[in-house]
Structure formats: C-alpha cells, structure tokens
Design a protein around this motif. Structure first.
Motif, mmCIF file in Angstrom:
data_model
loop_
_atom_site.group_PDB
_atom_site.id
_atom_site.type_symbol
_atom_site.label_atom_id
_atom_site.label_comp_id
_atom_site.label_asym_id
_atom_site.label_seq_id
_atom_site.Cartn_x
_atom_site.Cartn_y
_atom_site.Cartn_z
ATOM 1 N N ARG A 1 16.867 -25.578 -4.727
ATOM 2 C CA ARG A 1 16.638 -26.954 -4.314
ATOM 3 C C ARG A 1 15.634 -27.679 -5.208
ATOM 4 O O ARG A 1 15.687 -28.897 -5.365
ATOM 5 C CB ARG A 1 16.124 -26.931 -2.873
ATOM 6 C CG ARG A 1 15.912 -28.272 -2.258
ATOM 7 C CD ARG A 1 15.498 -28.127 -0.806
ATOM 8 N NE ARG A 1 15.136 -29.425 -0.256
ATOM 9 C CZ ARG A 1 14.433 -29.602 0.833
ATOM 10 N NH1 ARG A 1 14.016 -28.565 1.511
ATOM 11 N NH2 ARG A 1 14.158 -30.805 1.254
ATOM 12 N N LYS B 1 13.346 -28.640 -8.648
ATOM 13 C CA LYS B 1 13.284 -28.722 -10.106
ATOM 14 C C LYS B 1 11.826 -28.950 -10.456
ATOM 15 O O LYS B 1 11.070 -29.504 -9.647
ATOM 16 C CB LYS B 1 14.145 -29.859 -10.662
ATOM 17 C CG LYS B 1 15.616 -29.523 -10.777
ATOM 18 C CD LYS B 1 16.352 -30.619 -11.523
ATOM 19 C CE LYS B 1 17.830 -30.334 -11.620
ATOM 20 N NZ LYS B 1 18.554 -31.443 -12.304
ATOM 21 N N HIS C 1 16.941 -30.985 -7.208
ATOM 22 C CA HIS C 1 18.337 -30.706 -7.554
ATOM 23 C C HIS C 1 19.215 -31.961 -7.497
ATOM 24 O O HIS C 1 20.298 -31.988 -8.063
ATOM 25 C CB HIS C 1 18.906 -29.609 -6.636
ATOM 26 C CG HIS C 1 19.068 -30.028 -5.211
ATOM 27 N ND1 HIS C 1 18.002 -30.209 -4.355
ATOM 28 C CD2 HIS C 1 20.182 -30.300 -4.498
ATOM 29 C CE1 HIS C 1 18.460 -30.579 -3.167
ATOM 30 N NE2 HIS C 1 19.775 -30.639 -3.228
ATOM 31 N N LYS C 2 18.714 -33.008 -6.861
ATOM 32 C CA LYS C 2 19.459 -34.264 -6.765
ATOM 33 C C LYS C 2 19.090 -35.252 -7.875
ATOM 34 O O LYS C 2 19.655 -36.331 -7.947
ATOM 35 C CB LYS C 2 19.176 -34.929 -5.413
ATOM 36 C CG LYS C 2 19.632 -34.116 -4.224
ATOM 37 C CD LYS C 2 19.255 -34.819 -2.946
ATOM 38 C CE LYS C 2 19.649 -34.012 -1.726
ATOM 39 N NZ LYS C 2 19.210 -34.674 -0.481
ATOM 40 N N GLN D 1 15.527 -26.452 -13.658
ATOM 41 C CA GLN D 1 15.929 -25.872 -12.378
ATOM 42 C C GLN D 1 15.576 -24.387 -12.326
ATOM 43 O O GLN D 1 15.181 -23.883 -11.291
ATOM 44 C CB GLN D 1 17.426 -26.044 -12.154
ATOM 45 C CG GLN D 1 17.887 -25.492 -10.821
ATOM 46 C CD GLN D 1 18.473 -26.543 -9.939
ATOM 47 O OE1 GLN D 1 19.051 -27.495 -10.428
ATOM 48 N NE2 GLN D 1 18.323 -26.400 -8.659
ATOM 49 N N ARG E 1 15.821 -21.813 -9.178
ATOM 50 C CA ARG E 1 15.549 -22.470 -7.902
ATOM 51 C C ARG E 1 16.821 -23.150 -7.393
ATOM 52 O O ARG E 1 17.565 -23.727 -8.163
ATOM 53 C CB ARG E 1 14.441 -23.517 -8.073
ATOM 54 C CG ARG E 1 13.127 -22.925 -8.523
ATOM 55 C CD ARG E 1 12.177 -24.040 -8.960
ATOM 56 N NE ARG E 1 10.950 -23.494 -9.494
ATOM 57 C CZ ARG E 1 10.778 -23.125 -10.754
ATOM 58 N NH1 ARG E 1 11.759 -23.244 -11.619
ATOM 59 N NH2 ARG E 1 9.632 -22.631 -11.149
#
Length: 114
Positions: A85, A87, A71-72, A80, A83
C-alpha cells in the motif's frame, strides 16, 4: 524527559537528524496535519486519517517519507519496493532537500483525500 516523538528525532546523528527535523516542520506546516507516535515511528495524520510517516531506509540509510496511500500516486521518484500500500520518497540527507518536489508529492497525496 522527552516524549517518544521528540526522543526519536533527538537520538539521530547529524545530518540525518537535521533532515528529519526539517521534514517534520514541513509536514506540521500543513493545515489539518497532526503528529502521533504509532508503530514506533512518527506518523502524520490528515483530518484524523493516517497520511504519512518518517523513517530511515534500512539498507540505504537515507531518511524517507512513507505515504500511506502511495500505491495510488504516480510519480517517478516514489518507490514501492515490496510494500503493498505504501510508497516512499527517499531523501539524500547529504544534498539539499528537494522542497518543491516534496511539496508536489504531498499535494498529490492530499488530492487523493478530496
């Protein structure tokens, strides 16, 4: 008798099996990556922290690399879905594996760790 990790890879049908084995060897080629059996799947740790895992997409039946802190990461090929957190990077096992793209995405994930 195979351990759970080896059994996971061996029980897959071709060409998914070869694709997953290639991804496994690619991940294990990085320094400080260790392989574990966690949550019923092959999980890869970087410096003793969860980093990514290998799995098969339930609907599309394509192998993928799931990135723990995905996710960052901003990359057009990461999905994504539902989800929070993670990917994922889907890999079409019927085509050539995009090694350079995988390495680029993994490098983005490694950069988060610095």
């Amino acid at each position: 008798m195979l351990n759970p990790l080896d059994h996971y890879f061996e029980q897959k049908d071709e060409p998914v099996k070869s694709c997953l084995q290639y991804l496994r060897s690619l991940l294990m080629g990085y320094d400080d990556i260790t392989e574990h059996w966690k949550y019923g799947m092959p999980f890869y740790y970087h410096k003793r922290k969860m980093f990514c895992y290998l799995w098969i997409h339930k609907k599309l039946h394509h192998p993928y690399i799931g990135l723990v802190d995905g996710h960052k990461i901003e990359h057009e090929d990461l999905l994504q879905e539902k989800r929070a957190r993670m990917k994922i990077f889907l890999i079409n096992h019927l085509e050539d594996i995009p090694k350079k793209k995988i390495e680029c995405i993994l490098n983005l994930a490694f950069d988060l760790r610095k």
